[in-house]
Design an enzyme around this catalytic site. Structure first.
Site, short mmCIF file in Angstrom:
data_model
loop_
_atom_site.label_atom_id
_atom_site.label_comp_id
_atom_site.label_asym_id
_atom_site.label_seq_id
_atom_site.Cartn_x
_atom_site.Cartn_y
_atom_site.Cartn_z
N GLU A 108 -5.57 -10.99 -0.99
CA GLU A 108 -6.36 -10.79 0.25
C GLU A 108 -7.86 -10.76 -0.05
O GLU A 108 -8.59 -9.92 0.46
CB GLU A 108 -5.96 -9.47 0.92
CG GLU A 108 -4.48 -9.33 1.19
CD GLU A 108 -4.09 -8.04 1.92
OE1 GLU A 108 -4.98 -7.35 2.46
OE2 GLU A 108 -2.89 -7.74 1.94
N GLU A 115 0.83 -1.22 0.00
CA GLU A 115 0.00 0.00 0.00
C GLU A 115 0.86 1.26 0.00
O GLU A 115 0.62 2.19 0.78
CB GLU A 115 -0.96 -0.02 1.20
CG GLU A 115 -1.86 -1.25 1.19
CD GLU A 115 -2.70 -1.44 2.45
OE1 GLU A 115 -2.67 -0.55 3.32
OE2 GLU A 115 -3.37 -2.48 2.57
O1 9MR Z 1 -6.82 -8.25 8.73
C1 9MR Z 1 -5.91 -7.38 9.37
C2 9MR Z 1 -6.49 -6.90 10.69
O2 9MR Z 1 -6.57 -7.96 11.61
C3 9MR Z 1 -5.65 -5.77 11.24
O3 9MR Z 1 -6.25 -5.23 12.39
C4 9MR Z 1 -5.46 -4.70 10.18
C5 9MR Z 1 -4.62 -3.54 10.68
O4 9MR Z 1 -4.51 -2.55 9.77
O5 9MR Z 1 -4.86 -5.25 9.02
C6 9MR Z 1 -5.66 -6.21 8.43
O6 9MR Z 1 -5.06 -6.69 7.23
C7 9MR Z 1 -4.82 -5.73 6.21
C8 9MR Z 1 -3.61 -6.18 5.42
O7 9MR Z 1 -2.52 -6.39 6.28
C9 9MR Z 1 -3.26 -5.20 4.34
N1 9MR Z 1 -4.39 -4.94 3.48
C10 9MR Z 1 -5.62 -4.59 4.15
C11 9MR Z 1 -5.96 -5.64 5.21
C12 9MR Z 1 -7.31 -5.31 5.85
O8 9MR Z 1 -7.23 -4.12 6.55
#
Ligand code: 9MR
Length: 385
Positions: free
Chosen positions: A286, A170
């Site tokens: 994802e 990102e």
């Molecule tokens: O699924 C993840 C969640 O448990 C966390 O709290 C969050 C923190 O920002 O990140 C989520 O995963 C993210 C991923 O690492 C990057 N792309 C977006 C995902 C959803 O937010």
């Protein structure tokens, strides 16, 4: 000619012994296992799920798995640590690394013949407090030193055991952010410290990862990056710049976080193809498809069907592009989905909270079953082609 009496008796005893055995050995006459996502995946396509090791895999006992663990092992041949390899989890203090959650994911994968996608090494989110605090005063050289130490340590620890790494996650803003689509030199502490030449930092991040694990396929990864749009145009230009600079960039990941509130960009396959034409692997990293729910907290039939279609369209794009290496869902059950904590939406995964398989699950299963190696020829993941 009839059998001698003794032979008939032996045969009768054997038959009753088998019946008795079946009564005492559970599953001795069980039906063959049902096809699942993992068993139906074409030869070298990885079908993955995110999993949070610290929450769901500590204390895993292969002889006595939880229902969640049994499904995770059965349905998927690839795992992505949902949080365990992020900075805040794995590097909580300047001189402290905590590998417990990440190790739990690696051990589970090993026990179940699965591979692991690493996630992630450079991101603006989920950084530990010490990075947020210290980065305010970093020079670019100081930021580079911290990042190089982190990448070498984390990638080095799992060298040879991780098939793909999301090196940079990102790193572009969205269209609607102030300044539009541009590198996150404001929010990302490393890009910020090196804002004069952020591409040089990115290039070195890939080089450090490659030095630490020459076998890993190294990815750029982002959301809103499925179709051809301003953000993916920026990635396309960046990928060319990094490759021209000699960076060991090997892959582009579209996260695939969709919402039924918005349309589906049909150009996903075309987008994957243009990155593949640069010699890169592509992946859906994802996938989930969320939706606003009714007052009863339930989706309607139309939403359920549309969700299945969207999951499947992302998979079809992957199946149709020879360089697509993996399709990962961001968790497989609604109980663990990140979505309700962030959006007024839900029902985003392929199974309910009770692990009931949704039409989305069956749509994926059917497409995988129909996919033949001839239809989607693939080469094993390798460096730049
Ligand atoms: O699924 C993840 C969640 O448990 C966390 O709290 C969050 C923190 O920002 O990140 C989520 O995963 C993210 C991923 O690492 C990057 N792309 C977006 C995902 C959803 O937010």
């Amino acid at each position: 000619m009839s059998q001698p009496t003794t032979m008939r008796r032996v045969a009768a005893i054997s038959a009753s012994a088998i019946t008795a055995l079946a009564l005492v050995v559970p599953g001795a006459q069980a039906d063959p296992p049902e096809p699942n996502l993992r068993s139906e995946a074409p030869r070298d396509l990885k079908i993955g799920s995110a999993v949070w090791g610290q929450r769901d895999l500590l204390g895993y006992d292969p002889k006595n798995p939880t229902e969640f663990q049994r499904i995770l092992a059965t349905e998927f041949n690839s795992l992505t640590p949902e949080n365990d390899m992020k900075w805040a989890e794995i590097h909580p203090e300047p001189d402290v690394y905590d590998f417990s959650g990440a190790d739990a994911v690696m051990a589970f994968a090993k026990a179940n013949g699965q591979e692991v996608r690493g996630h992630t090494l450079l991101w603006h989110s989920q950084n530990p407090q010490w990075v947020t605090t210290a980065s305010a005063g970093w020079t670019c050289d100081e930021a580079r030193d911290v990042l190089e130490d982190h990448i070498s340590t984390v990638v080095g620890r799992y060298a040879g055991e991780i098939y793909e790494w999301d090196v940079a996650n990102e790193i572009f803003q969205d269209d609607w952010d102030a300044g539009g689509v541009r590198l996150r030199t404001g929010a990302n502490p490393f890009l910020k410290a090196c804002a004069e030449d952020p591409v040089a930092l990115l290039s070195d991040a890939f080089k450090w990862a490659h030095e630490a694990d020459p076998e890993a396929v190294l990815f750029l990864n982002d959301y809103n990056a499925e179709g051809i749009n301003n953000k993916t145009d920026a990635y396309y230009a960046l990928a060319q710049e990094l490759l021209a600079d000699g960076a060991p960039l090997h892959g582009f990941g579209a996260q695939g976080h969709l919402s039924l509130q918005y349309g589906f960009d049909e150009s996903i396959q075309e987008n994957f193809e243009r990155f593949a034409d640069l010699g890169l692997k592509v992946s859906v990293t994802e996938a989930d498809v969320r939706m606003p729910l009714g007052e009863d907290g339930e989706p309607d039939a139309e939403q359920i069907a549309l969700q299945a279609e969207r999951y499947d369209k992302m998979l079809e794009a992957c199946l149709n592009v020879a360089s697509c290496t993996s399709y990962t869902v961001w968790g497989f059950d609604d109980a663990r989905s990140w979505v309700p904590g962030v959006f007024p939406e839900g029902y985003a995964t392929i199974m309910t909270e009770e692990y009931e398989k949704k039409p989305a699950y069956f749509a994926l299963l059917e497409s995988l079953t129909d996919a033949t190696p001839g239809k989607s020829p693939r080469t094993p993941p390798g460096l730049n082609g």
